[in-house]
Design an enzyme around this catalytic site. Structure first.
Site, short mmCIF file in Angstrom:
data_model
loop_
_atom_site.label_atom_id
_atom_site.label_comp_id
_atom_site.label_asym_id
_atom_site.label_seq_id
_atom_site.Cartn_x
_atom_site.Cartn_y
_atom_site.Cartn_z
N HIS A 42 0.86 -1.19 0.00
CA HIS A 42 0.00 0.00 0.00
C HIS A 42 0.90 1.24 0.00
CE1 HIS A 42 1.11 0.09 4.21
NE2 HIS A 42 0.54 -1.09 4.42
N HIS A 45 3.98 1.32 2.33
CA HIS A 45 5.17 0.63 1.80
C HIS A 45 5.83 1.48 0.73
CE1 HIS A 45 2.65 -3.03 2.96
NE2 HIS A 45 3.76 -3.24 3.64
P1 AMP Z 1 4.79 -5.30 6.47
O1 AMP Z 1 4.57 -5.62 5.04
O2 AMP Z 1 3.53 -4.99 7.22
O3 AMP Z 1 5.71 -6.27 7.16
O4 AMP Z 1 5.58 -3.91 6.46
C1 AMP Z 1 6.78 -3.76 5.76
C2 AMP Z 1 7.42 -2.45 6.16
O5 AMP Z 1 6.53 -1.38 5.85
C3 AMP Z 1 7.68 -2.37 7.67
O6 AMP Z 1 8.94 -1.72 7.89
C4 AMP Z 1 6.54 -1.54 8.17
O7 AMP Z 1 6.83 -0.83 9.35
C5 AMP Z 1 6.34 -0.59 7.00
N1 AMP Z 1 4.98 -0.03 7.01
C6 AMP Z 1 3.80 -0.71 7.01
N2 AMP Z 1 2.77 0.15 7.07
C7 AMP Z 1 3.31 1.40 7.12
C8 AMP Z 1 2.76 2.72 7.20
N3 AMP Z 1 1.43 2.93 7.27
N4 AMP Z 1 3.61 3.76 7.24
C9 AMP Z 1 4.96 3.56 7.19
N5 AMP Z 1 5.53 2.35 7.10
C10 AMP Z 1 4.72 1.28 7.08
#
Ligand code: AMP
Length: 292
Positions: A42, A45
């Site tokens: 999204h 990311h």
């Molecule tokens: P995930 O796919 O949920 O494991 O997230 C991958 C990376 O994206 C991680 O470093 C998360 O902290 C970051 N991330 C996920 N959602 C957000 C957001 N809303 N704002 C900033 N970083 C995000």
């Protein structure tokens, strides 16, 4: 550029292919950034990919739903998987390569090595609510860092405790990489973007942003002199009133050490994990004491 051209980002699935491509970049003197993700990408990311692209010539996005960071009753099977869309979004936000390994590539047959960060940084918040979660995270992130050997790796403050765990791990294992945090990307109504927001029904989604709004209000009240515990009690009451379910935690902690704080005498963060229906939402925001 047409859609089909834009969608064509290079995708590799094996460590050998990944290393071969990175070796070519290194031979050209290029720098490399890594953004680990679990896919279902999204705008949050994508903001990390853009940040990485500003810091490195080439950006590798890993897409891997890591089984070891899910508990037995968590949503590993249900977690959204959308590789084709993810590749398009990665490309649009400046990435050069998607690394999408199979579980067997990340955890070869007979694998028996785990990375376990211990101590106060993991003995709180999601570390308590999700036993073993950070062992899975530290294990997979250390593997990814060793596979890519990037100059810089970016992690979102959305998972603030995760960022602190990874900083600790990289320092302790002397992994030669710069770890950068990225601010939380939110919907216009305040809800922090998350792949898990897709689980919310329309009516749950309509109320989900109230988590951020009540945390923000509590932050303002604490800055205005309200007792920390009174502000947290107010948020808890508010969340119940708004139809949220179980609260895993709602706490003010030191922004560096994650030690619990009962008054605002140094930079802090307000952390929450709470259920909306079956969906577990996490959020956090910085609260800095005003200079006297
Ligand atoms: P995930 O796919 O949920 O494991 O997230 C991958 C990376 O994206 C991680 O470093 C998360 O902290 C970051 N991330 C996920 N959602 C957000 C957001 N809303 N704002 C900033 N970083 C995000």
């Amino acid at each position: 550029m047409g859609l089909s051209a834009a969608r064509k980002i290079e995708v590799v699935t094996t460590v050998a292919e990944l290393r071969a491509r990175i070796a070519e970049w290194r031979a050209e003197g290029l720098t490399v950034g890594l953004v680990p993700t679990m896919g279902a990408l999204h705008e949050g990311h994508m903001s990390l990919f853009r940040q990485a692209k500003m810091m490195a010539d080439k950006v590798v996005v890993s897409v891997f739903v890591n089984p070891t960071q899910f508990g037995p009753n968590e949503d590993f099977d249900a977690y959204p998987r959308k590789l084709e869309e993810d590749c398009f979004k990665a490309k649009m936000a400046g990435a050069s390569l998607v690394f999408a390994p199979a579980v067997e590539d990340m955890y070869p047959k007979g694998n028996a090595t785990l990375v376990d960060v211990t101590g106060p940084i993991v003995d709180c918040l999601c570390g308590l609510a999700r036993p073993g979660h950070f062992r899975g995270v530290a294990t997979v992130v250390s593997k990814l860092l060793l596979m890519v050997l990037p100059d810089v790796a970016i992690f979102g403050e959305k998972d603030y405790q995760q960022l602190m765990v990874i900083r600790r791990m990289v320092t302790d294992l002397a992994i030669p990489v710069r770890i950068e945090g990225a601010p939380i990307h939110r919907e216009v109504d305040g809800l922090a973007l998350s792949s898990r927001n897709a689980y919310l029904s329309d009516s749950e989604r309509a109320n989900a942003n109230r988590l951020y709004k009540s945390l923000w209000q509590a932050g303002q009240d604490i800055l205005g002199g309200k007792r920390v515990q009174d502000a947290l009690d107010w948020v808890a009451d508010e969340l119940v009133r708004l139809g949220f379910g179980r609260i895993d935690y709602l706490e003010l902690r030191d922004a560096e050490t994650l030690a619990e704080m009962d008054r605002l005498d140094r930079p802090a963060r307000l952390f929450a994990a709470v259920f909306m229906g079956k969906t577990r939402l996490i959020d956090n925001l910085p609260i800095e004491p005003r200079p006297q």
